[in-house]
Structures are given as structure tokens and as C-alpha cells.
Scaffold this motif. Structure first.
Motif, short mmCIF file in Angstrom:
data_model
loop_
_atom_site.label_atom_id
_atom_site.label_comp_id
_atom_site.label_asym_id
_atom_site.label_seq_id
_atom_site.Cartn_x
_atom_site.Cartn_y
_atom_site.Cartn_z
N ALA A 11 0.82 -1.20 0.00
CA ALA A 11 0.00 0.00 0.00
C ALA A 11 0.86 1.26 0.00
O ALA A 11 2.07 1.21 0.24
CB ALA A 11 -0.93 0.00 1.23
N ASN A 12 0.23 2.36 -0.28
CA ASN A 12 0.90 3.65 -0.22
C ASN A 12 1.47 3.89 1.17
O ASN A 12 0.80 3.69 2.17
CB ASN A 12 -0.11 4.75 -0.57
CG ASN A 12 0.54 6.12 -0.69
OD1 ASN A 12 1.62 6.26 -1.26
ND2 ASN A 12 -0.12 7.12 -0.15
N ARG A 13 2.75 4.27 1.26
CA ARG A 13 3.44 4.58 2.51
C ARG A 13 3.61 3.35 3.42
O ARG A 13 3.91 3.50 4.60
CB ARG A 13 2.74 5.70 3.27
CG ARG A 13 2.62 7.00 2.49
CD ARG A 13 1.81 8.04 3.25
NE ARG A 13 2.49 8.42 4.47
CZ ARG A 13 3.40 9.39 4.56
NH1 ARG A 13 3.74 10.08 3.48
NH2 ARG A 13 3.96 9.70 5.72
N GLU A 14 3.46 2.16 2.87
CA GLU A 14 3.59 0.93 3.65
C GLU A 14 5.00 0.35 3.48
O GLU A 14 5.70 0.66 2.52
CB GLU A 14 2.56 -0.09 3.18
CG GLU A 14 2.49 -1.35 4.02
CD GLU A 14 1.38 -2.27 3.53
OE1 GLU A 14 0.49 -2.60 4.34
OE2 GLU A 14 1.38 -2.64 2.34
N ALA A 15 5.40 -0.49 4.41
CA ALA A 15 6.66 -1.22 4.29
C ALA A 15 6.37 -2.71 4.16
O ALA A 15 5.48 -3.24 4.84
CB ALA A 15 7.55 -0.97 5.49
N LEU A 16 7.10 -3.38 3.29
CA LEU A 16 6.91 -4.79 3.03
C LEU A 16 8.26 -5.49 3.00
O LEU A 16 9.19 -5.03 2.34
CB LEU A 16 6.19 -4.98 1.69
CG LEU A 16 6.03 -6.42 1.19
CD1 LEU A 16 5.11 -7.21 2.11
CD2 LEU A 16 5.50 -6.42 -0.25
N LEU A 17 8.36 -6.60 3.72
CA LEU A 17 9.57 -7.42 3.75
C LEU A 17 9.31 -8.68 2.93
O LEU A 17 8.34 -9.40 3.17
CB LEU A 17 9.91 -7.80 5.19
CG LEU A 17 11.17 -8.64 5.40
CD1 LEU A 17 12.41 -7.84 5.07
CD2 LEU A 17 11.24 -9.17 6.84
#
Length: 233
Positions: free
Chosen positions: A50-56
């Protein structure tokens, strides 16, 4: 009792990293596949960030982590499937359109820094502006260098800097154009706990400052406690 500094640090970070403010994902993939040869093929899970999200994105050696990151940036063309960034399907763009879109909207931190060795650190930073067809913003380059702790090295060549200093230059270069998405390939795999904590903190701070989504591709299991959103390859 002595508390391990990495454990102490990671527990303090177990908060939502970013909050989505838009109904559409900033990045989404659908049925991505890639083939180096008939004997070496990859089929990747669908991901949404998502917008402004962090994903590992976690994966062991051989699972195609770097290949997947290069597909997200369309440095490689998939055999099939789609990569959508900010509602633009990059697989529908031509080569020139893809390069222009990537330069303006995507910041990439490579596993091994890629610099122009004949240029100074400062010129390597503003090169990102040039490639995005933007004015060369030396004041922003100096500001980022101050924030990331290498302001005294701007006139040096990159090979005169330590590995950690080069990594901070890579982070600065990735955010020079205030991209919508930052893609980081194994940013901590060769670092000790202290420097791993420092780099993750810098990545999060910089992505938050410019309002960018952050995607980290790694095999580094230490990061599982830092990122709430995770995908395994």
C-alpha cells in the motif's frame, strides 16, 4: 542480566511502520513468472504494498529474491504477469517509457553499490536527477549527506569510502528524486547487528520523510521482528 542490543532495538520497533491512505495499492504484482532457461524458471507469489507501507520479502538463496526485485523495477521483463505501480502497468510500457518511469518513481538500493567511479560522491547523487530529466539539486544532495552522515565526503570518489559509507550514499541516491517506492536488495545481509539496526532505521526514516512505500528483499531473518508485513518466496 545483559540484554542483547539488537533484541532490545527490534522490540522497540514493533509498531505499524506506515498507514495506508489510499484504496489502491502503490505496488501490485499478478502471476509474475521469469525464465533464465528451461531449467531455471521462477513463479512468484502475488504481492501488494500500500501507499506509505513497508513490506519485507524473505527468501533463502536460490529462491529468486534479486530476480523478483529486478522484476518489480522492470530491470528484467517477466515471461508473464504484471507489475503495477501507482496504477500504471509497467509491463505495458516501452523500453524508453519504462526507464523514464523508473527514474522518476522508483528508488533502488542494490545489494552491491553501483557508482560511476570517475565521479565524486556529490556528482553520483545528482546523476539521479539527470537520469530522471530533473534539475540537478545539489542542495538536496548536501542535505541528504548531512542526514545520513557523509557530508564530509562529498568531494571524494566513492571507492575512497568504507562499505558502510557507500551504503548510505546508495540510500541517499535512491531518495534523491523523492520516489513513490524504494526497493532495497539485501541491505543488511553483510552487516553486524549494530549496523543492521542503523541501516533499517535510515531506510525507514528516509521513506517516511518522502512518503514512499518501502520494499526490502532479503534472506536476513533478523528483520522479521521489524516489519509487520512479510511475504515468503
Amino acid at each position: 542480566m545483559t540484554i542483547d542490543p539488537w533484541l532490545k532495538w527490534s522490540k522497540l520497533q514493533l509498531l505499524p511502520i506506515f498507514v495506508s491512505t489510499r484504496p489502491n495499492p502503490m505496488l501490485a504484482t499478478n502471476q509474475l513468472t521469469f525464465e533464465y532457461s528451461p531449467a531455471k524458471q521462477f513463479a512468484f507469489p502475488d504481492v501488494h504494498c500500500a501507499n506509505r507501507e513497508a513490506l519485507l520479502i524473505l527468501g533463502q538463496s536460490g529462491t529468486g529474491k534479486t530476480t523478483f526485485l529486478h522484476l518489480l523495477a522492470l530491470l528484467l521483463r517477466p515471461k508473464s504477469g504484471s507489475v503495477v505501480i501507482d496504477q500504471t502497468d509497467l509491463t505495458k510500457l516501452g523500453a524508453a517509457e519504462t526507464a523514464a518511469f523508473r527514474a522518476k518513481h522508483v528508488g533502488i538500493i542494490y545489494q552491491k553499490p553501483h557508482f560511476v567511479s570517475s565521479l565524486s560522491v556529490l556528482d553520483n547523487l545528482v546523476l539521479a536527477n539527470y537520469l530522471a530529466d530533473k534539475p540537478q539539486d545539489r542542495s538536496r544532495a548536501r542535505e541528504l549527506a548531512g542526514q545520513l552522515g557523509f557530508a564530509d565526503h562529498l568531494n571524494k570518489k566513492t571507492h575512497q569510502m568504507s562499505q558502510g559509507e557507500q551504503q548510505r550514499v546508495s540510500i541517499a541516491r535512491a531518495v534523491m528524486n523523492q520516489p513513490d517506492i524504494i526497493l532495497a536488495d539485501e541491505p543488511t545481509s553483510s552487516l553486524d547487528d549494530e549496523n543492521t539496526a542503523r541501516v533499517v532505521k535510515l531506510l525507514r526514516e528516509q521513506s517516511e520523510q518522502i512518503g514512499a512505500s518501502l520494499i526490502v528483499v532479503t534472506h536476513d531473518q533478523r528483520l522479521k521482528d521489524v516489519f509487520q508485513n512479510r511475504v515468503a518466496l
